[in-house]
Design a protein around this motif. Structure first.
Motif, mmCIF file in Angstrom:
data_model
loop_
_atom_site.group_PDB
_atom_site.id
_atom_site.type_symbol
_atom_site.label_atom_id
_atom_site.label_comp_id
_atom_site.label_asym_id
_atom_site.label_seq_id
_atom_site.Cartn_x
_atom_site.Cartn_y
_atom_site.Cartn_z
ATOM 1 N N UNK A 50 0.685 -1.355 -0.019
ATOM 2 C CA UNK A 50 0.074 0.115 -0.164
ATOM 3 C C UNK A 50 0.827 1.169 0.227
ATOM 4 N N UNK A 51 0.455 2.430 -0.519
ATOM 5 C CA UNK A 51 0.986 3.580 -0.396
ATOM 6 C C UNK A 51 1.484 4.194 0.948
ATOM 7 N N UNK A 52 2.393 4.686 1.044
ATOM 8 C CA UNK A 52 2.929 5.216 2.392
ATOM 9 C C UNK A 52 2.820 4.019 3.491
ATOM 10 N N UNK A 53 3.342 3.242 3.575
ATOM 11 C CA UNK A 53 3.109 2.362 4.575
ATOM 12 C C UNK A 53 3.653 2.110 5.993
ATOM 13 N N UNK A 54 3.148 1.738 6.844
ATOM 14 C CA UNK A 54 3.734 1.469 8.116
ATOM 15 C C UNK A 54 4.291 0.203 8.025
ATOM 16 N N UNK A 55 5.763 0.123 8.432
ATOM 17 C CA UNK A 55 6.575 -1.186 8.542
ATOM 18 C C UNK A 55 6.598 -1.729 9.784
ATOM 19 N N UNK A 74 9.196 3.427 0.372
ATOM 20 C CA UNK A 74 9.670 4.391 1.662
ATOM 21 C C UNK A 74 8.598 4.435 2.574
ATOM 22 N N UNK A 75 8.827 3.489 3.875
ATOM 23 C CA UNK A 75 7.799 3.834 5.022
ATOM 24 C C UNK A 75 7.648 5.097 5.382
ATOM 25 N N UNK A 76 6.417 5.440 6.085
ATOM 26 C CA UNK A 76 6.211 6.576 6.777
ATOM 27 C C UNK A 76 6.322 6.668 8.078
ATOM 28 N N UNK A 77 6.389 5.292 8.781
ATOM 29 C CA UNK A 77 6.442 4.941 9.869
ATOM 30 C C UNK A 77 6.910 3.430 10.386
ATOM 31 N N UNK A 78 7.578 3.271 11.569
ATOM 32 C CA UNK A 78 8.135 1.876 11.782
ATOM 33 C C UNK A 78 7.842 1.559 13.179
ATOM 34 N N UNK A 79 7.764 0.149 13.454
ATOM 35 C CA UNK A 79 7.403 -0.396 14.623
ATOM 36 C C UNK A 79 8.353 -1.665 14.724
ATOM 37 N N UNK A 80 8.919 -1.717 15.697
ATOM 38 C CA UNK A 80 10.116 -3.021 15.614
ATOM 39 C C UNK A 80 9.559 -3.775 17.191
ATOM 40 N N UNK A 81 9.600 -4.861 16.850
ATOM 41 C CA UNK A 81 9.282 -5.857 18.179
ATOM 42 C C UNK A 81 10.607 -6.936 18.378
ATOM 43 N N UNK A 82 10.543 -7.543 19.354
ATOM 44 C CA UNK A 82 11.735 -8.354 19.657
ATOM 45 C C UNK A 82 11.379 -9.861 18.699
ATOM 46 N N UNK A 83 12.431 -10.357 18.300
ATOM 47 C CA UNK A 83 12.295 -11.485 17.280
ATOM 48 C C UNK A 83 11.477 -12.563 17.937
ATOM 49 N N UNK A 84 10.638 -13.134 16.946
ATOM 50 C CA UNK A 84 9.635 -14.017 17.413
ATOM 51 C C UNK A 84 8.252 -13.435 18.320
ATOM 52 N N UNK A 85 8.236 -12.107 18.151
ATOM 53 C CA UNK A 85 7.286 -11.643 18.762
ATOM 54 C C UNK A 85 5.698 -12.123 18.540
ATOM 55 N N UNK A 86 5.344 -12.481 19.582
ATOM 56 C CA UNK A 86 3.888 -13.004 19.680
ATOM 57 C C UNK A 86 2.732 -11.992 19.814
ATOM 58 N N UNK A 87 2.272 -11.586 18.909
ATOM 59 C CA UNK A 87 1.319 -10.361 18.847
ATOM 60 C C UNK A 87 -0.080 -10.592 19.566
#
Length: 301
Positions: free
Chosen positions: A193-198, A218-231
């Motif tokens: 999608x355009x202007x995605x959040x990664x 080009x992402x407009x925002x980023x959210x990173x979690x620990x490896x193997x993160x259970x959402x």
């Protein structure tokens, strides 16, 4: 000394009926073991070789030896074994004791070839061929806990083939007497999608962002979690709020994260799940050499 160590169980390796190919690395994550297991699996399938995959099942809540159900949950089997089972459509068996997992697989499917996922440090199970992936970061990294290395570069002496990934230079590693393979690793973005959040929960998230940018995303925002993160539901609410705040057109994430999202996938639409693409240089010769060496060793055992 060696006999004494063996008597106490050290250095003892238990052998399975079928040959074992171990795929591992030196660092605690991010070298591309899982994509390489899937790549090698596809190459073996193309030759008609029957095989299964043995894995510890990192991050699962269950215990003991279990056959992965591709329709199951990461809490049951681990995210990476589940992804491998879905992509390769071959038997994947998880177990803390990989020898017990192999015996289970052989009882159910016969003594076929076994791919041992993340097996370089699991020396209790005898293997017929050891493949180790290395990255440029390994050269300057330090051992755990001050760094990310599980073992020093000297441990590559146990490897049969060393896979240079992500631009790793051969001269930086002790490779004398080793088969040296090179892989190219990238992503295959589709319907982003355009202007995605990664967002992602992987070992080296910035590499994923760099790959997106290399693909002109080009992402407009980023959210990173620990490896193997259970959402959980809270994560989804925060991601949706981030999308609104950044006026993003949707989300983009990895295949492993899609496994860990489970039923939450639909809540983040539009969402692009980006697969990893890995290619092995001179793949036919590499696989021929590997299978020949395994056959020679099995005959001489």
């Amino acid at each position: 000394m060696r006999n004494a160590l063996c008597d106490r169980g050290w250095l003892r390796s238990r052998r399975l009926g079928g040959p074992v190919i171990s795929i591992g690395n030196l660092s605690a994550g991010g070298a591309g073991k899982t994509p390489f297991v899937m790549l090698l699996g596809e190459l073996l399938k193309a030759r008609g070789v029957k095989f299964d995959v043995l894995s510890r099942g990192y991050g699962r809540k269950s215990k003991g030896v279990r056959l992965v159900d591709p329709g199951g949950l990461p809490q049951e089997f681990g995210d990476e074994p589940l992804l491998i089972a879905r992509k390769l459509q071959v038997p994947v068996v998880v177990g803390e004791d990989r020898h017990a997992a192999g015996l289970f697989a052989e009882a159910k499917f016969g003594p076929q070839l076994h791919l041992l996922d993340d097996g370089f440090q699991h020396r209790e199970l005898a293997r017929d061929f050891d493949i180790v992936l290395v990255t440029p970061q390994d050269v300057s990294d330090r051992l755990l806990p001050s760094g990310c290395l599980r073992e020093s570069l000297r441990s590559l002496r146990r490897a049969d083939a060393v896979v240079l990934s992500s631009g790793a230079a051969a001269e930086s590693f002790p490779l004398e007497g080793k088969l040296v393979w090179r892989v190219r690793r990238g992503i295959v973005p589709r319907n982003v999608p355009p202007r995605p959040v990664v967002f992602c929960g992987i070992a080296r998230p910035q590499n994923f962002v760099l790959q997106l940018r290399a693909a002109n995303i080009e992402p407009v925002a980023e959210a990173f979690y620990r490896d193997h993160h259970a959402y959980v539901e809270k994560d989804i609410s925060e991601l949706l709020a981030l999308k609104q705040q950044s006026e993003a057109g949707g989300f983009v994430t990895t295949e492993k994260d899609a496994v860990n999202l489970g039923a939450y996938l639909s809540a983040l639409e539009p969402l692009s799940v980006v697969p990893v693409k890995m290619e092995l240089g001179d793949a036919a010769n590499a696989v021929d050499t590997m299978l020949r060496k395994i056959e020679e060793r099995r005959r001489g055992a």
